[in-house]
Scaffold this motif. Structure first.
Motif, PDB file in Angstrom:
ATOM      1  N   GLY A 277      -4.376  -8.652   2.218  1.00  0.00           N
ATOM      2  CA  GLY A 277      -5.460  -7.818   2.490  1.00  0.00           C
ATOM      3  C   GLY A 277      -5.283  -6.662   3.578  1.00  0.00           C
TER       4      GLY A 277
ATOM      5  N   PHE B 168      -3.608  -3.237  -6.219  1.00  0.00           N
ATOM      6  CA  PHE B 168      -4.296  -4.114  -7.038  1.00  0.00           C
ATOM      7  C   PHE B 168      -3.684  -4.050  -8.377  1.00  0.00           C
TER       8      PHE B 168
ATOM      9  N   SER C 187       0.959  -1.037   0.019  1.00  0.00           N
ATOM     10  CA  SER C 187      -0.031   0.024   0.102  1.00  0.00           C
ATOM     11  C   SER C 187       0.738   1.011  -0.083  1.00  0.00           C
TER      12      SER C 187
ATOM     13  N   GLN D 269     -10.459  -5.247   2.700  1.00  0.00           N
ATOM     14  CA  GLN D 269     -10.119  -5.157   1.300  1.00  0.00           C
ATOM     15  C   GLN D 269      -9.053  -6.216   1.052  1.00  0.00           C
ATOM     16  N   ARG D 270      -8.921  -6.874  -0.208  1.00  0.00           N
ATOM     17  CA  ARG D 270      -7.918  -7.856  -0.656  1.00  0.00           C
ATOM     18  C   ARG D 270      -7.725  -7.731  -2.129  1.00  0.00           C
ATOM     19  N   VAL D 271      -6.473  -8.252  -2.557  1.00  0.00           N
ATOM     20  CA  VAL D 271      -6.108  -8.603  -3.719  1.00  0.00           C
ATOM     21  C   VAL D 271      -6.298 -10.017  -4.267  1.00  0.00           C
TER      22      VAL D 271
ATOM     23  N   GLN E 240     -13.728  -5.650  -1.863  1.00  0.00           N
ATOM     24  CA  GLN E 240     -13.880  -5.046  -0.618  1.00  0.00           C
ATOM     25  C   GLN E 240     -14.956  -5.537   0.053  1.00  0.00           C
TER      26      GLN E 240
ATOM     27  N   ARG F 293      -7.168  -7.991  -9.213  1.00  0.00           N
ATOM     28  CA  ARG F 293      -8.702  -7.403  -8.805  1.00  0.00           C
ATOM     29  C   ARG F 293      -8.720  -6.871  -7.438  1.00  0.00           C
ATOM     30  N   LEU F 294      -9.441  -5.873  -7.126  1.00  0.00           N
ATOM     31  CA  LEU F 294      -9.607  -5.343  -5.585  1.00  0.00           C
ATOM     32  C   LEU F 294     -10.772  -5.760  -5.185  1.00  0.00           C
TER      33      LEU F 294
ATOM     34  N   ALA G  93      -7.004   2.425  -0.910  1.00  0.00           N
ATOM     35  CA  ALA G  93      -6.886   1.074  -1.673  1.00  0.00           C
ATOM     36  C   ALA G  93      -5.345   0.729  -1.504  1.00  0.00           C
TER      37      ALA G  93
ATOM     38  N   THR H 100     -12.998  -3.029  -8.520  1.00  0.00           N
ATOM     39  CA  THR H 100     -11.859  -2.729  -9.296  1.00  0.00           C
ATOM     40  C   THR H 100     -12.136  -1.464 -10.377  1.00  0.00           C
TER      41      THR H 100
ATOM     42  N   ARG I 119     -12.134   4.383  -3.624  1.00  0.00           N
ATOM     43  CA  ARG I 119     -11.814   3.037  -3.054  1.00  0.00           C
ATOM     44  C   ARG I 119     -11.252   2.984  -1.693  1.00  0.00           C
TER      45      ARG I 119
END
Length: 384
Positions: free
Chosen positions: A321, A272, A83, A311-313, A279, A276-277, A269, A294, A348
């Motif tokens: 995440g 990503f 991040s 949130q996660r990738v 949440q 894809r992102l 955010a 995304t 995001r």
């Protein structure tokens, strides 16, 4: 309902497990680096800046989270970006504007000028006779603020000049067809900052193991009016242990603060790129399951029994995440009415809300505990 209870239970288990992860700390100049285990053979390094270069306010800022191999002493700058944390310090909101952290009161009028030299502190009036004064200046623009349009302390300012601005006591004119709103800086006056390495007597550029790392600061919030008087005192304490950061914020009102709101923690955010992102808002009225955010997401205001968002990738080179949330909020030592809300911006960004829309009187003290938590894998429970 069962799924929400299970998800929250899994998250609590994950956070407890992550609290036991290793914590190492190093300090180089005005930057603190916290390193923790982040899955098999990986470290997460978080950078915290005590000085805010290039920003309007001098406050403590999160300065990025990166993943590196645990094999060797790899520096932060060579890590994989988890991040950017460009603006994750949390401001307050009252009297019609966000203020504090990296925000200035949003009552300024920014106008291009060429040349701009010699305009510092000058006074102007628009076609309606409203007085403005220059508060900041750079090479190609000036930012002005009007006189208050209501009673003193009302924070009622004119945010758009009518017609061109004429210099008071001078002959210059500022054309306003390209004017735009701007923030008034600085909005804070720093009182102190501190770094505590927990069990360690001193910090240096080499990583040392510890039980926790505390980074704290205290500052005054300044009114944007002519007197620039302090209207509140803010104390923030970031406690890093394992992959989790507990955030403690105390706000003491020095004047009446209308429609006061705050979150305690927020998060932009995570990275990503090439993936894809997704949440999710825990137990939310919407977005209660992982949802793709995304491409061109809309801003959302989600009611939730717990102000917790994750949130996660998905589908990238690495799986990871982040979870942010509010633990508690009090006013003068008594539990505050819960906002039960998480806001998500079109950019995001996650904003779990702790307190919303209350009036603080001089002497009132608000205390909020929140947290920020990174985790490797596809779910919070996968962290260790």
């Amino acid at each position: 309902m069962k799924r929400s209870v299970l998800a929250i239970g899994m998250m609590v288990t994950a956070l407890s497990a992550q609290g036991k992860a290793t914590t190492e700390v190093a300090m180089v100049g005005d930057s603190v680096f916290i390193r923790s285990e982040f899955g098999a053979n990986r470290y997460l390094i978080r950078k915290v800046d005590l000085r805010s270069l290039g920003r309007g306010n001098e406050v403590v800022n999160f300065a990025g989270a990166r993943m590196v191999s645990a094999n060797g002493d790899i520096p932060f700058e060579r890590g994989y970006t988890i991040s950017q944390e460009n603006d994750d310090a949390t401001p307050l909101k009252f009297n019609g504007t966000y203020i504090g952290a990296n925000h200035g009161a949003f009552f300024g009028v920014k106008i291009p000028c060429d040349p701009c030299s010699g305009l510092a502190g000058t006074k102007w009036k628009d076609a309606e006779g409203t007085a403005f004064r220059v508060v900041t200046i750079d090479k190609r623009s000036v930012t002005l603020i009007s006189d208050e349009q209501g009673k003193a302390g009302s924070w009622s300012f004119k945010i758009q000049a009518v017609g061109d601005l004429s210099q008071i006591g001078g002959l210059k004119v500022l054309r306003t067809e390209k004017q735009e709103r701007d923030q008034i800086y600085p909005s804070v006056k720093r009182i102190s900052e501190s770094v505590n390495g927990g069990l360690l007597a001193s910090l240096n550029e080499n990583y040392q193991a510890t039980n926790k790392v505390e980074v704290g600061e205290e500052y005054q919030l300044l009114s944007p009016d002519r007197g620039r008087s302090p209207v509140a005192i803010v104390k923030v304490r970031y406690v890093f242990h394992g992959l989790k950061t507990d955030v403690y914020t105390d706000v003491k009102a020095l004047s009446t603060l209308h429609s006061f709101s705050m979150g305690g923690a927020q998060a932009g955010a995570i990275n990503f790129r090439g993936a894809r992102l997704e949440q999710m808002v825990e137990a939310g009225s919407t977005l209660s399951q992982w949802s793709d955010r995304t491409d061109g997401p809309e801003a959302l205001r989600v009611q939730a029994s717990e102000a917790v968002a994750s949130q996660r990738v998905v589908g990238g080179a690495y799986s990871f995440g982040q979870t942010v949330g509010v633990v508690s909020a009090t006013i003068n030592g008594h539990p505050a009415a819960q906002a039960n809300r998480v806001d998500l911006s079109a950019a995001r960004k996650l904003y779990p809300i702790a307190i919303d829309g209350v009036t603080l009187n001089p002497g009132d003290v608000v205390s909020v505990k929140a947290y920020r938590n990174y985790w490797p894998g596809d779910e919070p429970v996968a962290a260790n």
